[in-house]
Design a protein around this motif. Structure first.
Motif, PDB file in Angstrom:
ATOM      1  N   SER A 254       0.597  -1.516   0.043  1.00 46.61           N
ATOM      2  CA  SER A 254       0.040  -0.698  -0.239  1.00 46.61           C
ATOM      3  C   SER A 254       0.671   0.985   0.237  1.00 46.61           C
ATOM      4  CB  SER A 254      -0.684   0.079   1.406  1.00 46.61           C
ATOM      5  OG  SER A 254      -2.102  -1.374   1.494  1.00 46.61           O
ATOM      6  N   PRO A 255       1.447   1.458  -1.173  1.00 51.28           N
ATOM      7  CA  PRO A 255       2.006   2.995  -0.982  1.00 51.28           C
ATOM      8  C   PRO A 255       1.014   4.235  -0.719  1.00 51.28           C
ATOM      9  CG  PRO A 255       2.108   1.581  -3.274  1.00 51.28           C
ATOM     10  CD  PRO A 255       0.858   1.342  -2.463  1.00 51.28           C
ATOM     11  N   THR A 256       1.630   5.219  -0.312  1.00 52.73           N
ATOM     12  CA  THR A 256       1.006   6.344   0.765  1.00 52.73           C
ATOM     13  C   THR A 256       1.760   7.074  -0.020  1.00 52.73           C
ATOM     14  OG1 THR A 256      -0.105   4.558   1.979  1.00 52.73           O
ATOM     15  CG2 THR A 256       0.173   7.078   2.256  1.00 52.73           C
TER      16      THR A 256
ATOM     17  N   ALA B 187      -0.624  -8.768 -10.399  1.00 58.80           N
ATOM     18  CA  ALA B 187      -0.143  -7.553 -11.135  1.00 58.80           C
ATOM     19  C   ALA B 187      -0.175  -6.609 -11.235  1.00 58.80           C
ATOM     20  CB  ALA B 187       0.972  -8.351 -12.918  1.00 58.80           C
ATOM     21  N   LEU B 188       0.406  -5.289 -11.364  1.00 59.99           N
ATOM     22  CA  LEU B 188       0.195  -3.866 -11.405  1.00 59.99           C
ATOM     23  C   LEU B 188       0.484  -3.657 -13.080  1.00 59.99           C
ATOM     24  CD1 LEU B 188       0.621  -2.519  -7.337  1.00 59.99           C
ATOM     25  CD2 LEU B 188      -1.404  -3.435  -9.087  1.00 59.99           C
ATOM     26  N   ASP B 189      -0.031  -2.396 -13.517  1.00 59.28           N
ATOM     27  CA  ASP B 189       0.530  -2.312 -15.138  1.00 59.28           C
ATOM     28  C   ASP B 189       0.923  -0.559 -14.262  1.00 59.28           C
ATOM     29  OD1 ASP B 189       1.225  -1.439 -17.394  1.00 59.28           O
ATOM     30  OD2 ASP B 189      -1.030  -0.697 -17.541  1.00 59.28           O
ATOM     31  N   GLY B 190       1.977  -0.596 -13.953  1.00 58.45           N
ATOM     32  CA  GLY B 190       2.632   0.373 -13.529  1.00 58.45           C
ATOM     33  C   GLY B 190       3.361   0.975 -11.886  1.00 58.45           C
ATOM     34  N   TRP B 191       3.717   2.053 -12.367  1.00 60.94           N
ATOM     35  CA  TRP B 191       4.167   2.972 -10.886  1.00 60.94           C
ATOM     36  C   TRP B 191       2.385   3.649 -10.661  1.00 60.94           C
ATOM     37  CZ3 TRP B 191       5.268   2.704  -5.968  1.00 60.94           C
ATOM     38  CH2 TRP B 191       5.297   4.166  -5.747  1.00 60.94           C
TER      39      TRP B 191
ATOM     40  N   GLU C 267       6.545  -3.250 -12.001  1.00 58.97           N
ATOM     41  CA  GLU C 267       7.108  -3.004 -12.677  1.00 58.97           C
ATOM     42  C   GLU C 267       7.136  -4.619 -13.427  1.00 58.97           C
ATOM     43  OE1 GLU C 267      11.751  -1.457 -14.285  1.00 58.97           O
ATOM     44  OE2 GLU C 267      11.735  -3.071 -12.511  1.00 58.97           O
ATOM     45  N   SER C 268       6.245  -5.040 -15.101  1.00 51.97           N
ATOM     46  CA  SER C 268       6.320  -6.551 -15.728  1.00 51.97           C
ATOM     47  C   SER C 268       7.491  -6.766 -16.250  1.00 51.97           C
ATOM     48  CB  SER C 268       5.396  -5.695 -16.741  1.00 51.97           C
ATOM     49  OG  SER C 268       6.003  -4.790 -17.841  1.00 51.97           O
TER      50      SER C 268
ATOM     51  N   THR D 188      11.138   4.571  -2.193  1.00 55.81           N
ATOM     52  CA  THR D 188       9.569   4.015  -2.778  1.00 55.81           C
ATOM     53  C   THR D 188       8.814   2.400  -3.329  1.00 55.81           C
ATOM     54  OG1 THR D 188       8.612   5.681  -0.740  1.00 55.81           O
ATOM     55  CG2 THR D 188       7.084   4.565  -1.765  1.00 55.81           C
ATOM     56  N   LYS D 189      10.078   3.860  -4.598  1.00 48.15           N
ATOM     57  CA  LYS D 189       9.870   3.228  -5.976  1.00 48.15           C
ATOM     58  C   LYS D 189      10.328   1.725  -6.382  1.00 48.15           C
ATOM     59  CE  LYS D 189       7.992   6.696  -8.786  1.00 48.15           C
ATOM     60  NZ  LYS D 189       8.400   7.128 -10.330  1.00 48.15           N
ATOM     61  N   MET D 190      11.479   1.792  -6.163  1.00 50.72           N
ATOM     62  CA  MET D 190      12.481   0.497  -5.823  1.00 50.72           C
ATOM     63  C   MET D 190      11.652  -0.871  -5.014  1.00 50.72           C
ATOM     64  SD  MET D 190      16.215   2.441  -5.502  1.00 50.72           S
ATOM     65  CE  MET D 190      17.673   1.686  -5.821  1.00 50.72           C
ATOM     66  N   LEU D 191      11.792  -0.031  -3.791  1.00 48.78           N
ATOM     67  CA  LEU D 191      11.282  -0.818  -2.870  1.00 48.78           C
ATOM     68  C   LEU D 191       9.651  -1.819  -2.876  1.00 48.78           C
ATOM     69  CD1 LEU D 191      11.705   0.688   0.566  1.00 48.78           C
ATOM     70  CD2 LEU D 191      12.789  -1.799  -0.245  1.00 48.78           C
ATOM     71  N   THR D 192       8.659  -0.902  -4.141  1.00 46.72           N
ATOM     72  CA  THR D 192       7.597  -1.574  -4.236  1.00 46.72           C
ATOM     73  C   THR D 192       8.317  -2.161  -5.927  1.00 46.72           C
ATOM     74  OG1 THR D 192       7.080   0.259  -5.320  1.00 46.72           O
ATOM     75  CG2 THR D 192       6.807  -0.447  -2.977  1.00 46.72           C
ATOM     76  N   ARG D 193       8.788  -2.667  -6.536  1.00 47.38           N
ATOM     77  CA  ARG D 193       9.521  -2.621  -8.274  1.00 47.38           C
ATOM     78  C   ARG D 193       9.043  -3.815  -8.670  1.00 47.38           C
ATOM     79  NH1 ARG D 193      15.360  -1.015 -10.092  1.00 47.38           N
ATOM     80  NH2 ARG D 193      14.389  -1.983 -12.796  1.00 47.38           N
TER      81      ARG D 193
END
Length: 167
Positions: free
Chosen positions: A79-81, A163-167, A151-152, A142-147
């Protein structure tokens, strides 16, 4: 026991060992023997009483970049915040901005290894840009830790949940 050497400086954040650990008298004695102790926290505690400097930390729910890892029904998800308010006081993010500011201060004194490491080893997974300050460092971390979750091309993509489609 001062083995293998004396600790001259210590920095703690989100810690209150003199309250929460068994044998708190050991912590009180150890902290009393430190020549210089910094405590990063949102509020004073028993451990803060031993601090030479108290640095105010950004509140994790409202003022800083973070993510929570959770697992439910055998599916993991983050849950990125992002910060939801501007900081109320003059606070910094304890795991990103404070180390960045320390690295800048050390670089000013000729010890630039830590700052170069932050600037070169960390890059925004989407843009490839390297952080230029502590705030950008927080977003990049934060982006690196949730990558693996968004990130496909990442080897662990989809392994821990949807699977998510991008940040």
């Amino acid at each position: 026991a001062e083995e293998p050497y004396d600790i001259k400086v210590a920095i703690a954040y989100w810690a209150n060992f003199t309250f929460s650990c068994s044998g708190t008298d050991r912590w009180e004695q150890a902290l009393s023997n430190l020549p210089f102790f910094v405590h990063i926290t949102t509020n004073t505690s028993e451990m803060t009483h031993f601090a030479d400097v108290v640095l105010p930390a950004a509140h994790h729910l409202f003022e800083k970049w973070r993510f929570l890892k959770s697992k439910q029904n055998l599916h993991g998800y983050p849950s990125p915040t992002p910060p939801v308010i501007d900081p109320v006081w003059d606070v910094r993010q304890d795991e990103t901005e404070v180390p960045w500011l320390l690295a800048e201060a050390l670089a000013d004194r000729g010890y630039d290894n830590m700052l170069r490491y932050f600037q070169e080893a960390f890059a925004d997974p989407e843009t490839g840009r390297h952080p230029a300050n502590g705030t950008e460092f927080a977003v990049t971390a934060t982006k690196m830790l949730t990558r693996p979750c968004w990130e496909s091309g990442h080897p662990d993509y989809g392994k821990y949940g949807d699977a998510l489609d991008g940040w």
